[in-house]
Design a protein around this motif. Structure first.
Motif, mmCIF file in Angstrom:
data_model
loop_
_atom_site.group_PDB
_atom_site.id
_atom_site.type_symbol
_atom_site.label_atom_id
_atom_site.label_comp_id
_atom_site.label_asym_id
_atom_site.label_seq_id
_atom_site.Cartn_x
_atom_site.Cartn_y
_atom_site.Cartn_z
ATOM 1 N N VAL A 150 0.694 -1.200 -0.029
ATOM 2 C CA VAL A 150 -0.184 -0.075 0.164
ATOM 3 C C VAL A 150 0.958 1.223 -0.070
ATOM 4 C CG1 VAL A 150 -1.857 1.325 1.209
ATOM 5 C CG2 VAL A 150 -1.744 -1.290 1.337
ATOM 6 N N ASP A 151 0.650 2.130 -1.051
ATOM 7 C CA ASP A 151 1.669 3.288 -1.192
ATOM 8 C C ASP A 151 0.834 4.405 -0.537
ATOM 9 O OD1 ASP A 151 3.237 5.295 -1.653
ATOM 10 O OD2 ASP A 151 3.464 4.954 -3.784
ATOM 11 N N GLU A 152 0.815 4.491 0.741
ATOM 12 C CA GLU A 152 0.278 5.397 1.562
ATOM 13 C C GLU A 152 0.479 6.790 1.323
ATOM 14 O OE1 GLU A 152 0.136 4.775 5.684
ATOM 15 O OE2 GLU A 152 -0.728 2.712 5.359
ATOM 16 N N GLU A 153 1.679 7.094 0.704
ATOM 17 C CA GLU A 153 2.149 8.717 0.223
ATOM 18 C C GLU A 153 1.341 8.986 -0.951
ATOM 19 O OE1 GLU A 153 6.089 8.370 -0.573
ATOM 20 O OE2 GLU A 153 6.731 8.031 1.498
ATOM 21 N N ARG A 154 0.586 8.178 -1.669
ATOM 22 C CA ARG A 154 -0.297 8.698 -3.019
ATOM 23 C C ARG A 154 -1.535 8.219 -2.657
ATOM 24 N NH1 ARG A 154 2.145 5.586 -8.061
ATOM 25 N NH2 ARG A 154 1.062 7.467 -8.939
ATOM 26 N N ARG A 155 -2.071 7.725 -1.453
ATOM 27 C CA ARG A 155 -3.252 7.956 -1.116
ATOM 28 C C ARG A 155 -3.794 9.258 -0.684
ATOM 29 N NH1 ARG A 155 -5.297 3.223 2.644
ATOM 30 N NH2 ARG A 155 -4.323 4.422 4.184
ATOM 31 N N ILE A 156 -4.845 9.705 -0.892
ATOM 32 C CA ILE A 156 -5.227 11.082 -0.630
ATOM 33 C C ILE A 156 -6.831 11.026 -0.581
ATOM 34 C CG2 ILE A 156 -3.161 12.423 -0.831
ATOM 35 C CD1 ILE A 156 -4.317 13.255 -3.456
ATOM 36 N N ILE A 157 -7.440 11.873 0.248
ATOM 37 C CA ILE A 157 -8.922 12.340 0.380
ATOM 38 C C ILE A 157 -9.184 13.694 -0.470
ATOM 39 C CG2 ILE A 157 -10.653 12.717 1.716
ATOM 40 C CD1 ILE A 157 -9.731 10.636 3.559
ATOM 41 N N LEU A 158 -9.631 13.669 -1.456
ATOM 42 C CA LEU A 158 -9.679 14.974 -2.346
ATOM 43 C C LEU A 158 -10.712 15.795 -1.678
ATOM 44 C CD1 LEU A 158 -9.561 13.168 -5.667
ATOM 45 C CD2 LEU A 158 -7.479 14.359 -4.456
ATOM 46 N N ASP A 159 -10.688 17.283 -2.100
ATOM 47 C CA ASP A 159 -11.616 17.990 -1.886
ATOM 48 C C ASP A 159 -12.863 17.830 -2.736
ATOM 49 O OD1 ASP A 159 -13.179 20.209 -1.505
ATOM 50 O OD2 ASP A 159 -11.676 21.797 -2.345
ATOM 51 N N THR A 160 -13.885 17.446 -1.936
ATOM 52 C CA THR A 160 -15.222 17.014 -2.405
ATOM 53 C C THR A 160 -15.763 18.115 -3.479
ATOM 54 O OG1 THR A 160 -16.591 17.233 -0.523
ATOM 55 C CG2 THR A 160 -15.672 15.027 -0.947
ATOM 56 N N THR A 161 -15.803 19.250 -2.935
ATOM 57 C CA THR A 161 -16.041 20.401 -3.576
ATOM 58 C C THR A 161 -15.299 20.666 -5.004
ATOM 59 O OG1 THR A 161 -16.836 21.635 -1.579
ATOM 60 C CG2 THR A 161 -16.823 22.963 -3.618
ATOM 61 N N MET A 162 -14.320 20.168 -5.060
ATOM 62 C CA MET A 162 -13.418 20.381 -6.076
ATOM 63 C C MET A 162 -13.816 19.471 -7.078
ATOM 64 S SD MET A 162 -9.415 19.703 -6.638
ATOM 65 C CE MET A 162 -9.723 17.958 -6.198
ATOM 66 N N LEU A 163 -14.074 18.247 -6.688
ATOM 67 C CA LEU A 163 -14.534 17.213 -7.448
ATOM 68 C C LEU A 163 -15.771 17.625 -8.170
ATOM 69 C CD1 LEU A 163 -13.653 13.949 -5.461
ATOM 70 C CD2 LEU A 163 -12.390 15.022 -7.327
ATOM 71 N N THR A 164 -16.626 18.030 -7.598
ATOM 72 C CA THR A 164 -18.012 18.443 -8.060
ATOM 73 C C THR A 164 -17.921 19.669 -9.154
ATOM 74 O OG1 THR A 164 -19.079 17.522 -5.858
ATOM 75 C CG2 THR A 164 -20.191 18.980 -7.551
ATOM 76 N N ASP A 165 -17.078 20.544 -8.792
ATOM 77 C CA ASP A 165 -16.734 21.495 -9.632
ATOM 78 C C ASP A 165 -16.002 21.083 -10.974
ATOM 79 O OD1 ASP A 165 -16.731 24.533 -10.243
ATOM 80 O OD2 ASP A 165 -14.316 24.056 -10.083
ATOM 81 N N ILE A 166 -15.307 20.169 -10.909
ATOM 82 C CA ILE A 166 -14.766 19.584 -12.194
ATOM 83 C C ILE A 166 -15.685 19.075 -13.004
ATOM 84 C CG2 ILE A 166 -13.194 17.673 -12.991
ATOM 85 C CD1 ILE A 166 -11.288 18.455 -10.781
ATOM 86 N N VAL A 167 -16.699 18.136 -12.586
ATOM 87 C CA VAL A 167 -17.649 17.500 -12.930
ATOM 88 C C VAL A 167 -18.874 18.497 -13.565
ATOM 89 C CG1 VAL A 167 -19.742 15.903 -12.976
ATOM 90 C CG2 VAL A 167 -17.695 15.503 -11.842
ATOM 91 N N ASN A 168 -19.047 19.460 -12.997
ATOM 92 C CA ASN A 168 -19.982 20.578 -13.426
ATOM 93 C C ASN A 168 -19.463 21.431 -14.486
ATOM 94 O OD1 ASN A 168 -21.841 19.667 -11.436
ATOM 95 N ND2 ASN A 168 -21.439 21.143 -10.324
ATOM 96 N N ARG A 169 -18.319 21.698 -14.432
ATOM 97 C CA ARG A 169 -17.607 22.742 -15.361
ATOM 98 C C ARG A 169 -16.840 21.993 -16.644
ATOM 99 N NH1 ARG A 169 -13.110 25.531 -12.327
ATOM 100 N NH2 ARG A 169 -12.939 26.852 -14.393
ATOM 101 N N THR A 170 -17.098 20.620 -16.916
ATOM 102 C CA THR A 170 -16.569 19.883 -17.796
ATOM 103 C C THR A 170 -17.276 20.214 -19.130
ATOM 104 O OG1 THR A 170 -15.280 18.161 -16.722
ATOM 105 C CG2 THR A 170 -15.879 17.896 -18.937
ATOM 106 N N THR A 171 -16.947 20.581 -20.192
ATOM 107 C CA THR A 171 -17.914 20.960 -21.429
ATOM 108 C C THR A 171 -18.182 19.927 -22.076
ATOM 109 O OG1 THR A 171 -15.969 22.013 -22.514
ATOM 110 C CG2 THR A 171 -17.339 23.590 -21.302
ATOM 111 N N ASP A 172 -17.325 18.938 -22.554
ATOM 112 C CA ASP A 172 -17.443 17.909 -23.146
ATOM 113 C C ASP A 172 -18.562 16.658 -22.400
ATOM 114 O OD1 ASP A 172 -17.042 14.926 -23.951
ATOM 115 O OD2 ASP A 172 -15.680 15.782 -25.665
ATOM 116 N N LYS A 173 -19.769 16.770 -22.987
ATOM 117 C CA LYS A 173 -20.798 16.107 -22.431
ATOM 118 C C LYS A 173 -20.584 14.413 -22.114
ATOM 119 C CE LYS A 173 -23.866 19.274 -22.190
ATOM 120 N NZ LYS A 173 -24.054 19.775 -20.832
#
Length: 438
Positions: free
Chosen positions: A188-211
């Motif tokens: 398990v490479d714990e250095e590369r396992r991270i909990i991301l900003d959920t607001t950022m993830l939702t923003d990425i989905v919403n602002r992606t223009t390619d359907k």
């Protein structure tokens, strides 16, 4: 007692090995053209094998390595047939290929990883007989690899090596597994396992223009599925009447579990509904156009990382390690944080509790923030009570930020005064930005 005799045949000297196994005399033709030194070595080995057989012992890996290195498959087969040695060891490439081809009980991704280790072993050792690979040469392999990759990667390769050569022992090709003495540490490479900003993830989905990319990312974001599963998802898998998704699971297909049921999360529902209404007649797959036909399974996902990272940069964020797996990590922690039982979330995401604890669950900043909330709902900072919630900033174009542990989510601008008993976090998730000036 083993001996070698010579005979004349057509004017040439012909050699024959004589050994006694279980009280029975066996004669093995050695053919023409052997030097005296080679004959002496054959006799030495035959005498050792004969003596071991009388004692009821098997030849050790050192002796088997010598035999596999020095003698032809034909001679080794003859020695095996009379019971002096195990079966003649095949060459490495054929052995590994046959073994992997026989693995019908594992998924495509596991086969990919086994083939990757196969390639590395052949590159290092060459296409030698497997009986010539000793624990010392395995140690050399590990040390060489540790100069190039992380210990967790070498651990995975060692685990595969143990698996390969344990099978060789069971088949009788070798008497001892050369990988046996090496400890496989947690991969398990714990250095590369991270909990991301959920607001950022939702923003990425919403602002992606390619359907199609937006739909693909939305499925991954809200269901926490594997990227290959999102690409295999069909419209017939969407159970609109019961708000569920039959998520295809190639990883467990060989275990008789070709799919698992996942909630049709409210955040995902409108995007799927819009896409279904606009999908061309006869469409089969939910996500189409971003992957070539016939490349929806196996390792196709390895080509999905770079365009996603480019998209993340275009939207003003800094890409993170293992982009899709860490979305999966984030979603599991998010759902459990919302109060769903761990075993339920693990069933939705399609792995066991052991795998979840080892690879997915982690401690986020929210966990620490919640620990500072007493029963009354106010946040305690040191000895001071936070009387007022901070006002929310307008959500404009996001500044570049490193997506590390999940920061506190943006508050609703309607919040005024003291924090409510439920805390500062919104009671529900939504597709629109949490903070708006509209």
């Amino acid at each position: 007692m083993a001996s070698i005799t010579k005979e004349e045949k057509n004017g040439r000297t012909y050699y024959r090995l004589r050994v006694i196994v279980g009280g029975k005399v066996h004669r093995i033709n050695l053919g023409f053209g052997h030097s005296q030194r080679a004959l002496s070595k054959i006799l030495e080995h035959a005498s050792d094998l004969e003596a071991l057989h009388k004692l009821g012992e098997k030849p050790d890996i050192r002796l088997m390595s010598e035999l596999n290195e020095k003698y032809s498959t034909e001679l080794l087969d003859k020695l095996s047939k009379i019971g002096l040695i195990a079966k003649a060891a095949p060459k490495l490439e054929k052995f590994l290929t046959d073994y992997i081809d026989s693995k019908s009980d594992v998924g495509e991704h596991a086969i990919y990883k086994l083939n990757n280790t196969k390639r590395l072993l052949i590159n290092f050792f060459g296409d030698v007989r497997i009986g010539t690979i000793s624990s010392g040469s395995v140690e050399d392999y590990r040390l060489a690899r540790l100069k190039l990759v992380k210990p967790s990667t070498v651990g995975t390769e060692t685990k595969h090596g143990k698996q390969f050569f344990a099978y060789a022992v069971r088949k009788g090709y070798i008497s001892e597994n050369p990988f046996k003495g090496f400890v496989v540490k947690a991969q398990v490479d714990e250095e590369r396992r991270i909990i991301l900003d959920t607001t950022m993830l939702t923003d990425i989905v919403n602002r992606t223009t390619d359907k199609q990319w937006q739909l693909f990312l939305a499925v991954v974001r809200w269901t926490g599925c594997r990227q290959s599963e999102a690409l295999l998802l069909k419209w017939s898998d969407i159970q609109w009447d019961v708000d569920r998704i039959k998520m295809p699971s190639s990883k467990t297909k060989h275990m008789g579990k070709p799919f698992r049921e996942v909630p049709l999360f409210p955040e995902l529902y409108p995007l799927l509904l819009e896409a279904s209404e606009n999908a061309p007649s006869g469409s089969v797959y939910v996500v189409d156009g971003i992957v070539k036909p016939g490349q929806r399974s196996g390792r196709l996902g390895k080509n999905m990382g770079k365009p996603f990272q480019s998209l993340i940069k275009q939207l003003g964020y800094e890409p993170w390690a293992k982009p899709y797996q860490n979305i999966r990590v984030t979603r599991e922690n998010e759902l459990i944080g919302q109060g769903h039982p761990a075993h339920v979330v693990q069933r939705w995401l399609g792995h066991s509790s052991k795998v979840s604890e080892k690879h997915y669950l982690d401690v986020s900043d929210d966990d620490f923030a919640k620990a500072l909330k007493p029963a009354g709902g106010q946040i305690v900072v040191g000895k001071q009570k936070q009387a007022d919630a901070e006002k929310c900033n307008e959500l404009g174009k996001p500044a570049k930020t490193r997506a590390l542990h999940n920061p506190a989510p943006l508050c609703d601008c309607s919040q005024k005064g003291l924090a409510p008993p439920a805390g500062l976090e919104p009671a529900t998730r939504r597709l629109t930005a949490a903070c708006s000036t509209n």
